[in-house]
Design a protein around this motif. Sequence first.
Motif, PDB file in Angstrom:
ATOM      1  N   PRO A   1       2.888   8.865  -4.473  1.00 46.77           N
ATOM      2  CA  PRO A   1       3.639   8.458  -5.657  1.00 46.77           C
ATOM      3  C   PRO A   1       3.259   7.079  -6.194  1.00 46.77           C
ATOM      4  O   PRO A   1       3.695   6.707  -7.290  1.00 46.77           O
ATOM      5  CB  PRO A   1       5.089   8.441  -5.161  1.00 46.77           C
ATOM      6  N   LYS A   2       2.472   6.311  -5.454  1.00 43.36           N
ATOM      7  CA  LYS A   2       2.169   4.937  -5.852  1.00 43.36           C
ATOM      8  C   LYS A   2       0.662   4.714  -5.917  1.00 43.36           C
ATOM      9  O   LYS A   2      -0.106   5.384  -5.234  1.00 43.36           O
ATOM     10  CB  LYS A   2       2.768   3.945  -4.844  1.00 43.36           C
ATOM     11  N   THR A   3       0.280   3.720  -6.717  1.00 41.35           N
ATOM     12  CA  THR A   3      -1.109   3.301  -6.759  1.00 41.35           C
ATOM     13  C   THR A   3      -1.184   1.786  -6.852  1.00 41.35           C
ATOM     14  O   THR A   3      -0.282   1.146  -7.401  1.00 41.35           O
ATOM     15  CB  THR A   3      -1.865   3.955  -7.933  1.00 41.35           C
ATOM     16  N   VAL A   4      -2.255   1.227  -6.313  1.00 38.99           N
ATOM     17  CA  VAL A   4      -2.504  -0.218  -6.355  1.00 38.99           C
ATOM     18  C   VAL A   4      -3.893  -0.440  -6.926  1.00 38.99           C
ATOM     19  O   VAL A   4      -4.849   0.259  -6.554  1.00 38.99           O
ATOM     20  CB  VAL A   4      -2.400  -0.848  -4.955  1.00 38.99           C
ATOM     21  N   THR A   5      -3.994  -1.411  -7.831  1.00 34.79           N
ATOM     22  CA  THR A   5      -5.296  -1.755  -8.398  1.00 34.79           C
ATOM     23  C   THR A   5      -5.376  -3.257  -8.630  1.00 34.79           C
ATOM     24  O   THR A   5      -4.360  -3.924  -8.825  1.00 34.79           O
ATOM     25  CB  THR A   5      -5.552  -0.977  -9.710  1.00 34.79           C
TER      26      THR A   5
ATOM     27  N   ARG B   1       7.010  -1.534 -13.105  1.00 37.18           N
ATOM     28  CA  ARG B   1       5.718  -1.021 -12.640  1.00 37.18           C
ATOM     29  C   ARG B   1       5.429   0.316 -13.333  1.00 37.18           C
ATOM     30  O   ARG B   1       5.314   1.352 -12.701  1.00 37.18           O
ATOM     31  CB  ARG B   1       5.762  -0.878 -11.112  1.00 37.18           C
ATOM     32  N   TYR B   2       5.296   0.241 -14.638  1.00 34.92           N
ATOM     33  CA  TYR B   2       5.306   1.448 -15.444  1.00 34.92           C
ATOM     34  C   TYR B   2       3.916   2.036 -15.641  1.00 34.92           C
ATOM     35  O   TYR B   2       2.906   1.389 -15.427  1.00 34.92           O
ATOM     36  CB  TYR B   2       5.925   1.141 -16.803  1.00 34.92           C
ATOM     37  N   ILE B   3       3.896   3.304 -16.067  1.00 32.76           N
ATOM     38  CA  ILE B   3       2.689   3.956 -16.550  1.00 32.76           C
ATOM     39  C   ILE B   3       2.615   3.664 -18.049  1.00 32.76           C
ATOM     40  O   ILE B   3       3.537   3.999 -18.794  1.00 32.76           O
ATOM     41  CB  ILE B   3       2.728   5.475 -16.320  1.00 32.76           C
TER      42      ILE B   3
ATOM     43  N   GLU C   1      10.025   1.289  -2.162  1.00 35.10           N
ATOM     44  CA  GLU C   1      10.458   2.394  -3.021  1.00 35.10           C
ATOM     45  C   GLU C   1      10.141   3.731  -2.350  1.00 35.10           C
ATOM     46  O   GLU C   1       9.008   3.990  -1.959  1.00 35.10           O
ATOM     47  CB  GLU C   1       9.745   2.311  -4.370  1.00 35.10           C
ATOM     48  N   LYS C   2      11.151   4.594  -2.215  1.00 36.86           N
ATOM     49  CA  LYS C   2      10.983   5.871  -1.519  1.00 36.86           C
ATOM     50  C   LYS C   2      11.014   7.082  -2.443  1.00 36.86           C
ATOM     51  O   LYS C   2      10.716   8.194  -2.033  1.00 36.86           O
ATOM     52  CB  LYS C   2      12.074   6.037  -0.449  1.00 36.86           C
ATOM     53  N   ARG C   3      11.404   6.874  -3.691  1.00 34.84           N
ATOM     54  CA  ARG C   3      11.484   8.012  -4.610  1.00 34.84           C
ATOM     55  C   ARG C   3      10.097   8.488  -5.033  1.00 34.84           C
ATOM     56  O   ARG C   3       9.139   7.715  -5.031  1.00 34.84           O
ATOM     57  CB  ARG C   3      12.294   7.613  -5.849  1.00 34.84           C
ATOM     58  N   LEU C   4      10.007   9.758  -5.411  1.00 33.71           N
ATOM     59  CA  LEU C   4       8.746  10.323  -5.877  1.00 33.71           C
ATOM     60  C   LEU C   4       8.566  10.010  -7.369  1.00 33.71           C
ATOM     61  O   LEU C   4       8.639  10.884  -8.231  1.00 33.71           O
ATOM     62  CB  LEU C   4       8.717  11.830  -5.637  1.00 33.71           C
ATOM     63  N   LEU C   5       8.335   8.734  -7.652  1.00 30.66           N
ATOM     64  CA  LEU C   5       8.127   8.281  -9.015  1.00 30.66           C
ATOM     65  C   LEU C   5       6.766   7.613  -9.119  1.00 30.66           C
ATOM     66  O   LEU C   5       6.431   6.750  -8.300  1.00 30.66           O
ATOM     67  CB  LEU C   5       9.215   7.270  -9.413  1.00 30.66           C
ATOM     68  N   LEU C   6       5.980   8.000 -10.108  1.00 33.43           N
ATOM     69  CA  LEU C   6       4.684   7.367 -10.294  1.00 33.43           C
ATOM     70  C   LEU C   6       4.870   5.888 -10.618  1.00 33.43           C
ATOM     71  O   LEU C   6       5.556   5.533 -11.579  1.00 33.43           O
ATOM     72  CB  LEU C   6       3.918   8.041 -11.427  1.00 33.43           C
TER      73      LEU C   6
END
Length: 269
Positions: A13-17, A145-147, A173-178
């Motif tokens: 659900p998360k990404t780091v860049t 931390r939006y798309i 954050e534990k929810r399945l949110l991008l």
Amino acid sequence: MKTPLYLFPGGKPKTVTFSYDDGVVQDDRLIEVLNRYNLKGTFNINSGMDYRDGHIKQTPENIQRIYAGHEIACHAEYHAGMDRIAATDAMREIWNDRVKLEQVSGQMVTGFAYPCGQYSERVVETLKCAGIEYARTTENCERNRYIPDDFLLWKPTCHHSKALDLMDAFLNEKRLLLQIFYIWGHSYEFDRNNNWDLLDKICEKISGHDDIWYATNIEICRYIKAIRSLVTSANGNKIYNPTAQTIWFANGWEADKISCVKPGETVEF
């Protein structure tokens, strides 16, 4: 019927860049740290400059070797303030930078970071005409931390000086949110502030998490655009993937029911 919740590759659900500007020699040391922690960065380079505010730039001969495994993006050939020059000059700054960087790197260069964070509607339209897929501003959105709706107006999460202060909320954050945690800066700032240890602390803390996809800017941009290209049936229980990317999703909020739809495939759930 449950709505699919789209996730990053591997069902994460998360990404780091990371995104670093100007293509200076301090990037060597920064990349050594990123590589040690298996992190990925995007490096925005002014191909027409040997110096940037007194900082020595990477030589063309070294670019392909130094930035191997990471993304190279444009930063305008001579770091011009894009909102203050004529449209033809802006196009030349972008286009020449693309051409030179592609020649020396072997990469297809379609990313951009606005010099000094300056842009306008006219500049955005010029970027589109030049084949740029995304452009990063310097307007930090910190707790959001939006798309981005528009990848040509991509706001990072924070400058690296604030990363440790904001990271816990993202990691916990534990929810399945991008969500994206997007760190930017200039590698010479670690020299100037004598705080290379900060980079190690950031990378150590944010690396090695099973729920995070570590990616370059362009990888994130293209993945989200692929999600937005999916076709769903009227009743919502079928997904067709017309793209070249495998797209991951969860069936509702249930993390144990993660599936994917492959390129050209239609799935029913």
